[in-house]
Design an enzyme around this catalytic site. Structure first.
Site, PDB file in Angstrom:
ATOM      1  N   GLU A   1       0.848  -1.205   0.000  1.00 27.35           N
ATOM      2  CA  GLU A   1       0.000   0.000   0.000  1.00 27.35           C
ATOM      3  C   GLU A   1       0.875   1.244   0.000  1.00 27.35           C
ATOM      4  O   GLU A   1       1.891   1.300   0.712  1.00 27.35           O
ATOM      5  CB  GLU A   1      -0.875  -0.043   1.258  1.00 27.35           C
TER       6      GLU A   1
ATOM      7  N   ASP B   1       2.911   2.173  -5.006  1.00 25.11           N
ATOM      8  CA  ASP B   1       2.890   2.250  -6.483  1.00 25.11           C
ATOM      9  C   ASP B   1       3.537   3.525  -7.014  1.00 25.11           C
ATOM     10  O   ASP B   1       4.359   3.486  -7.922  1.00 25.11           O
ATOM     11  CB  ASP B   1       1.475   2.064  -7.048  1.00 25.11           C
TER      12      ASP B   1
ATOM     13  N   GLY C   1     -16.329   5.350  -3.372  1.00 26.97           N
ATOM     14  CA  GLY C   1     -15.568   6.052  -2.327  1.00 26.97           C
ATOM     15  C   GLY C   1     -15.166   5.177  -1.146  1.00 26.97           C
ATOM     16  O   GLY C   1     -14.965   5.668  -0.047  1.00 26.97           O
TER      17      GLY C   1
ATOM     18  N   GLY D   1     -12.567   2.824  -1.453  1.00 20.85           N
ATOM     19  CA  GLY D   1     -11.224   2.283  -1.684  1.00 20.85           C
ATOM     20  C   GLY D   1     -11.240   0.989  -2.477  1.00 20.85           C
ATOM     21  O   GLY D   1     -10.293   0.217  -2.413  1.00 20.85           O
TER      22      GLY D   1
ATOM     23  N   SER E   1     -11.741   0.978  -5.840  1.00 24.82           N
ATOM     24  CA  SER E   1     -11.407   1.359  -7.222  1.00 24.82           C
ATOM     25  C   SER E   1     -12.587   1.507  -8.159  1.00 24.82           C
ATOM     26  O   SER E   1     -12.525   1.082  -9.316  1.00 24.82           O
ATOM     27  CB  SER E   1     -10.419   0.366  -7.835  1.00 24.82           C
TER      28      SER E   1
ATOM     29  N   GLU F   1      -7.471  10.364 -14.023  1.00 26.15           N
ATOM     30  CA  GLU F   1      -7.445  10.622 -12.577  1.00 26.15           C
ATOM     31  C   GLU F   1      -6.513  11.795 -12.228  1.00 26.15           C
ATOM     32  O   GLU F   1      -6.871  12.693 -11.492  1.00 26.15           O
ATOM     33  CB  GLU F   1      -6.899   9.361 -11.899  1.00 26.15           C
TER      34      GLU F   1
ATOM     35  N   ASP G   1      -4.490   0.804  -9.177  1.00 26.50           N
ATOM     36  CA  ASP G   1      -5.888   0.458  -9.425  1.00 26.50           C
ATOM     37  C   ASP G   1      -6.103   0.057 -10.886  1.00 26.50           C
ATOM     38  O   ASP G   1      -6.758  -0.945 -11.189  1.00 26.50           O
ATOM     39  CB  ASP G   1      -6.783   1.655  -9.074  1.00 26.50           C
TER      40      ASP G   1
ATOM     41  N   TYR H   1      -3.676  12.483   0.846  1.00 23.97           N
ATOM     42  CA  TYR H   1      -2.984  11.638  -0.148  1.00 23.97           C
ATOM     43  C   TYR H   1      -1.932  12.425  -0.940  1.00 23.97           C
ATOM     44  O   TYR H   1      -0.769  12.011  -1.017  1.00 23.97           O
ATOM     45  CB  TYR H   1      -4.018  10.987  -1.073  1.00 23.97           C
TER      46      TYR H   1
HETATM   47  C1  GLA Z   1      -5.275   4.681  -4.046  1.00 20.39           C
HETATM   48  C2  GLA Z   1      -4.529   5.129  -5.298  1.00 20.39           C
HETATM   49  C3  GLA Z   1      -3.480   4.087  -5.693  1.00 20.39           C
HETATM   50  C4  GLA Z   1      -2.583   3.708  -4.520  1.00 20.39           C
HETATM   51  C5  GLA Z   1      -3.418   3.393  -3.281  1.00 20.39           C
HETATM   52  C6  GLA Z   1      -2.567   3.177  -2.059  1.00 20.39           C
HETATM   53  O1  GLA Z   1      -6.027   3.550  -4.309  1.00 20.39           O
HETATM   54  O2  GLA Z   1      -5.428   5.306  -6.360  1.00 20.39           O
HETATM   55  O3  GLA Z   1      -2.719   4.571  -6.786  1.00 20.39           O
HETATM   56  O4  GLA Z   1      -1.624   4.686  -4.275  1.00 20.39           O
HETATM   57  O5  GLA Z   1      -4.350   4.425  -2.997  1.00 20.39           O
HETATM   58  O6  GLA Z   1      -1.845   2.003  -2.174  1.00 20.39           O
END
Ligand code: GLA
Length: 405
Positions: free
Chosen positions: A41, A44, A135, A137, A139, A173, A185, A236
């Site tokens: 996590e 990326d 919303g 997490g 995707s 995005e 994602d 973020y």
């Molecule tokens: C979100 C972002 C991803 C990644 C995760 C954390 O999902 O879209 O690109 O950074 O958070 O792992």
């Protein structure tokens, strides 16, 4: 527990919604799953490692070409239409419309580079439905991006390499929604294989897929903390920036370092003056290692080790990367007290959203009852559970072949 609808049912629903909205038959349908992330996590965007997997929740778009010079979109979850012409002169303000606008802008750019004698369309209509909770997490964004792009590729007869496509999806995005996210994602939604587990290396965008063992009696369960998160306005972007700053600081001191992956534990002393940056890099090093070990554990069927790695990842995200919340910490600690739970952790970008839990399949109702009852007593929130199968990535269910009506 929420009710899951099969992909076949969703396809029927998608065609029906399309017909109701546009009084014609759909000429194509594209479906794209959401994803979980088992380990890796916030790695990326640092060229690190992750273990994502696509899940049996989908966005679907039915579409057809139009003779009219308009691109018309219906969003079932917003109960709204939005339309534009291909000049794209007017940028919309609502988020879901910006996804469509972004996809059209990118495809317009691709069309400029192709020969003029290929078939084209004047306009098209699209209906968007889905059952990925928004919303949380899971995707829903990447899934929508890939659905929009793939329906447009099909309508314009564009052949696009999937590896390029995930970059286009990320651009929607980054450039149109203003979220500086990585490729996790999009990668998962595009390339996942239902029968295999994949480790993705974001340094060179390669992946290794292998059969996993030992998961037959287990299920991945997400529990929604009920805390709404929007990555664009959250911490973020700040995390992304802190990591960049940490890398730049280490690079100044040690010229051999050119990438995050060149950073070792010993280099963390270059960040002694800034404990925040030091913690961020310490998470990154540990999380990459856990992801490698987790892949191995999945291939060998070592569930206890996998559970331990999930725990360690949670602690690192809570203490070093600081993206957890009281609600998520609480959910995780209640979950791991249940004997049927091998491990639990915060999943995705953080600051709300879901925990990911590995639970013995036949004990899920008891597990959820227990976690939900303690959680609602503490926070007066429901803690809704979502259960998934692992599935393949994006699919054109029925490519468009016919003429505009
Ligand atoms: C979100 C972002 C991803 C990644 C995760 C954390 O999902 O879209 O690109 O950074 O958070 O792992």
């Amino acid at each position: 527990m929420d009710k899951e609808t099969s992909l076949e049912q969703l396809m029927l629903q998608s065609k029906k919604v399309f017909k109701n909205c546009f009084q014609r038959e759909a000429k194509g349908i594209v479906s794209c799953p959401g994803r979980i992330n088992i380990l890796g996590e916030h790695t990326d965007y640092m060229g690190g490692l992750s273990l994502p997997a696509a899940i049996s929740r989908y966005t679907l778009i039915s579409y057809a070409p139009l003779k009219e010079k308009k691109f018309k979109f219906w969003s079932q979850s917003h109960g709204e239409f939005w339309e534009t012409d291909f000049s794209l002169a007017k940028r919309p303000t609502k988020n879901w419309q910006l996804f469509a606008y972004g996809a059209l802008s990118i495809v317009k750019g691709l069309l400029e580079d192709r020969p003029n004698d290929l078939p084209t369309i004047e306009g098209a209509c699209f209906s968007i439905i889905g059952n990925i909770p928004l919303g949380k997490g899971l995707s829903s964004s990447a899934s929508l991006e890939l659905c929009l792009l793939n329906s447009l590729y099909d309508l314009f007869s564009l052949k696009v390499d999937p590896m390029n496509s995930i970059h286009y999806a990320r651009r929607i995005e980054n450039e149109f929604l203003g979220v500086p996210s990585g490729l996790l994602d999009q990668f998962a939604c595009q390339f996942s294989d239902r029968n295999k587990i994949q480790i993705v290396d974001f340094k060179n965008l390669s992946m290794k897929q292998e059969h996993h063992q030992g998961l037959a009696d287990w299920k991945w369960v997400c529990i929604d903390s009920g805390v709404k998160r929007t990555l664009g306005s959250s911490e973020y972007p700040k995390r992304v920036q802190q990591c960049e700053q940490a890398l730049a600081t280490i690079k100044e001191q040690r010229l051999e370092v050119s990438h995050y992956r060149d950073i070792s534990e010993a280099d963390l002393s270059y960040l002694d003056h800034n404990q925040t940056l030091k913690s961020r890099m310490s998470h990154m090093i540990g999380e990459n290692l856990r992801t490698l070990q987790g892949f191995d554990a999945l291939v060998k069927g070592d569930i206890p080790l996998l559970g331990k790695l999930l725990e360690q990842s949670h602690h690192s995200l809570r203490d070093l990367f600081e993206v957890s919340t009281n609600e998520l910490d609480f959910l995780k600690s209640v979950a791991t007290k249940h004997p049927a739970c091998a491990g639990s952790r915060i999943m995705g970008g953080g600051f709300g959203g879901c925990t990911l839990n590995l639970v013995k399949a036949d004990k899920i109702p008891d597990f959820l009852n227990q976690v939900q009852s303690v959680y609602s007593q503490e926070f007066h929130l429901k803690g809704q559970g979502f259960i998934f199968d692992l599935v393949d990535g994006v699919k054109l269910q029925q490519p468009s072949l016919q003429q505009p009506q």
